[in-house]
Enzyme design. Structure first.
Site, PDB file in Angstrom:
ATOM      1  N   ASP A  93       0.845  -1.199   0.000  1.00 50.88           N
ATOM      2  CA  ASP A  93       0.000   0.000   0.000  1.00 50.88           C
ATOM      3  C   ASP A  93       0.878   1.246   0.000  1.00 50.88           C
ATOM      4  O   ASP A  93       2.101   1.160   0.091  1.00 50.88           O
ATOM      5  CB  ASP A  93      -0.934  -0.003   1.214  1.00 50.88           C
ATOM      6  N   HIS A 108       8.559  -5.413  -1.650  1.00 48.52           N
ATOM      7  CA  HIS A 108       7.636  -6.393  -2.230  1.00 48.52           C
ATOM      8  C   HIS A 108       6.746  -5.790  -3.325  1.00 48.52           C
ATOM      9  O   HIS A 108       5.736  -6.380  -3.692  1.00 48.52           O
ATOM     10  CB  HIS A 108       6.770  -7.021  -1.134  1.00 48.52           C
ATOM     11  N   CYS A 116       5.655  -4.657 -16.759  1.00 50.49           N
ATOM     12  CA  CYS A 116       5.618  -5.432 -17.996  1.00 50.49           C
ATOM     13  C   CYS A 116       6.381  -6.731 -17.783  1.00 50.49           C
ATOM     14  O   CYS A 116       7.558  -6.713 -17.406  1.00 50.49           O
ATOM     15  CB  CYS A 116       6.233  -4.651 -19.147  1.00 50.49           C
ATOM     16  N   GLY A 174       5.381  -4.250  13.153  1.00 47.53           N
ATOM     17  CA  GLY A 174       4.240  -4.945  12.559  1.00 47.53           C
ATOM     18  C   GLY A 174       4.610  -6.058  11.609  1.00 47.53           C
ATOM     19  O   GLY A 174       3.882  -6.323  10.653  1.00 47.53           O
ATOM     20  N   ALA A 218       0.714  -0.302  16.788  1.00 48.73           N
ATOM     21  CA  ALA A 218       1.705   0.564  16.149  1.00 48.73           C
ATOM     22  C   ALA A 218       1.347   2.040  16.298  1.00 48.73           C
ATOM     23  O   ALA A 218       2.238   2.894  16.406  1.00 48.73           O
ATOM     24  CB  ALA A 218       1.833   0.205  14.669  1.00 48.73           C
TER      25      ALA A 218
END
Length: 232
Positions: A93, A108, A116, A174, A218
């Site tokens: 995100d 990631h 592509c 986290g 957190a």
């Protein structure tokens, strides 16, 4: 140590308070699919429509999400700490960016990026991707979500490893501690003498390797830790 060099790793736990589900959440997007089907190159080859639809749903969810106090505190640390602060996230995100972090390393990949499969060109992903979309660079119909799937190599590992070798402080926030290579970062940092701290709702798989642990949400632990670093 006047201006310690800091490396921070964030995982799904920091975004969970903003409403974005983790692998383990019952009833969330991940609970409806097998990882092998939606988070591997083989799954994409078998059923690209399923994979594209899955990430379209995650992208729409992330677009509505709002950063929490944990994200905001890390943006403050990057802005105010006079030393180096490398913010590495396993999350796909953009909540760190929404909170104001100027430089975020997405090891990631990212939901708002398309890749592509032929020439590895990247471009901003539309809110809804379609199977067979053409690459704007080479025109091949091989667009895919720019996500590092299981079995693929995370991005910018050389930069991360170099930062860990020069770190004075390493913080994991986290994270579950069971996804490598990120789970091994604490060992690399500890090996060079960095102070290590884990902030997690529940202890990670690697909690015993950390010098300090700050259990809790957190949105509470991260602002407190940042204030301690900044001396405020």
């Amino acid at each position: 140590m006047a201006h310690p060099s800091i490396v921070i790793l964030t995982g799904a736990g920091i975004s969970a308070e903003s409403g974005l589900g983790t692998f383990r959440d019952e009833g969330g997007l991940w609970a409806q699919h097998r990882i092998e089907d939606v988070a591997t190159p083989e799954g994409f080859a078998r059923n690209p429509q399923l994979v594209v639809d899955f990430y379209n749903a995650r992208r729409a969810q992330a677009a509505e999400a709002v950063p929490n106090a944990g994200h905001a505190a890390l943006a403050r640390l990057q802005a105010e700490h006079p030393g180096d602060v490398l913010l590495v996230t396993q999350n796909v995100d953009d909540l760190h960016e929404k909170a104001g972090s100027p430089d975020v390393l997405h090891m990631h990949g990212a939901l708002n990026s398309a890749l592509c499969g032929a020439c590895e060109q990247r471009w901003p992903a539309p809110l809804e991707m379609h199977v067979g979309e053409a690459c704007p660079q080479c025109d091949a119909p091989t667009a895919r979500p720019d996500i590092v799937w299981f079995g693929e190599i995370p991005y910018q590992m050389e930069r991360i490893e170099q930062a860990l070798l020069n770190a004075d402080i390493f913080a994991a926030i986290g994270t579950s501690g069971n996804v490598y290579p990120a789970a091994g970062f604490v060992q690399m940092a500890a090996h060079v003498g960095a102070k290590t701290v884990e902030m997690n709702l529940d202890p990670s798989e690697t909690v015993a390797l950390f010098e300090e642990t700050r259990p809790g949400k957190a949105s509470e632990t991260v602002p407190e830790w940042v204030a301690s670093i900044l001396g405020s």
